[in-house]
Write a protein that holds these residues in place. Structure first.
Motif, PDB file in Angstrom:
ATOM      1  N   ILE A  38       0.865  -1.180   0.000  1.00 18.89           N
ATOM      2  CA  ILE A  38       0.000   0.000   0.000  1.00 18.89           C
ATOM      3  C   ILE A  38       0.905   1.234   0.000  1.00 18.89           C
ATOM      4  O   ILE A  38       2.043   1.182   0.449  1.00 18.89           O
ATOM      5  N   ALA A  39       0.395   2.322  -0.512  1.00 13.11           N
ATOM      6  CA  ALA A  39       1.184   3.554  -0.612  1.00 13.11           C
ATOM      7  C   ALA A  39       0.966   4.422   0.614  1.00 13.11           C
ATOM      8  O   ALA A  39      -0.041   4.306   1.307  1.00 13.11           O
ATOM      9  N   SER A  40       1.918   5.297   0.848  1.00 12.38           N
ATOM     10  CA  SER A  40       1.780   6.307   1.891  1.00 12.38           C
ATOM     11  C   SER A  40       2.144   7.653   1.270  1.00 12.38           C
ATOM     12  O   SER A  40       2.358   7.747   0.059  1.00 12.38           O
ATOM     13  N   ASP A  41       2.243   8.659   2.079  1.00 10.74           N
ATOM     14  CA  ASP A  41       2.612   9.968   1.556  1.00 10.74           C
ATOM     15  C   ASP A  41       4.112  10.090   1.299  1.00 10.74           C
ATOM     16  O   ASP A  41       4.570  11.075   0.748  1.00 10.74           O
ATOM     17  N   LYS A  42       4.885   9.082   1.687  1.00  7.78           N
ATOM     18  CA  LYS A  42       6.330   9.093   1.471  1.00  7.78           C
ATOM     19  C   LYS A  42       6.676   8.254   0.246  1.00  7.78           C
ATOM     20  O   LYS A  42       6.029   7.248  -0.027  1.00  7.78           O
ATOM     21  N   MET A  71       8.391   5.501  -2.132  1.00  8.58           N
ATOM     22  CA  MET A  71       8.939   4.169  -1.905  1.00  8.58           C
ATOM     23  C   MET A  71      10.297   4.097  -2.598  1.00  8.58           C
ATOM     24  O   MET A  71      10.423   4.496  -3.748  1.00  8.58           O
ATOM     25  N   GLU A  95       2.765   0.103  -5.499  1.00  3.01           N
ATOM     26  CA  GLU A  95       1.457  -0.046  -4.882  1.00  3.01           C
ATOM     27  C   GLU A  95       0.651  -1.092  -5.648  1.00  3.01           C
ATOM     28  O   GLU A  95       0.622  -1.092  -6.876  1.00  3.01           O
ATOM     29  N   ASP A 126      -3.214  -4.307  14.194  1.00  3.30           N
ATOM     30  CA  ASP A 126      -2.085  -3.766  13.440  1.00  3.30           C
ATOM     31  C   ASP A 126      -1.767  -4.674  12.265  1.00  3.30           C
ATOM     32  O   ASP A 126      -1.313  -5.797  12.444  1.00  3.30           O
ATOM     33  N   VAL A 148      -0.427  -3.112   9.155  1.00  2.17           N
ATOM     34  CA  VAL A 148       0.419  -2.367   8.225  1.00  2.17           C
ATOM     35  C   VAL A 148       1.852  -2.389   8.760  1.00  2.17           C
ATOM     36  O   VAL A 148       2.102  -1.966   9.895  1.00  2.17           O
ATOM     37  N   ALA A 164       5.828  -1.308   7.891  1.00  2.73           N
ATOM     38  CA  ALA A 164       6.650  -0.445   7.050  1.00  2.73           C
ATOM     39  C   ALA A 164       7.863  -1.200   6.535  1.00  2.73           C
ATOM     40  O   ALA A 164       8.436  -2.024   7.243  1.00  2.73           O
TER      41      ALA A 164
END
Length: 83
Positions: free
Chosen positions: A16-20, A22, A28, A75, A77, A79
């Motif tokens: 999954i993507a985040s605001d940071k 990769m 993603e 939990d 997710v 990183a």
């Protein structure tokens, strides 16, 4: 079910993507399946060994019934460890 038996669930592990951004090679939507004890990768997907190293210790626990107060129940997710 006997006390020495348990159900082993199959899992789908998906990026999954985040605001940071990769920095590893995954994108993603990339995924692999955990079916029994086997990791099953689609032909067009690869995963960084560093990402897998972070995930592998957690997968067997996620395949089993968890206690209602177990932190792994809420939990899901993880990183990527690549800085």
């Amino acid at each position: 079910m006997n006390h020495d038996e348990f159900t082993l669930y199959d899992l789908k592990v998906e990026v999954i993507a985040s605001d940071k951004p990769m920095v590893c090679s995954h994108k993603e939507g990339d995924y692999f399946l955990v079916i029994g004890e086997n990791l099953v990768f689609p032909q067009t997907t690869s995963f960084s060994m560093y990402s897998l190293a972070a995930l592998l210790p957690l997968l067997p626990a996620k395949q089993r019934e968890l206690h209602e107060n177990d932190w792994m129940l809420s939990d899901s997710v993880i990183a990527c460890p690549d800085p």
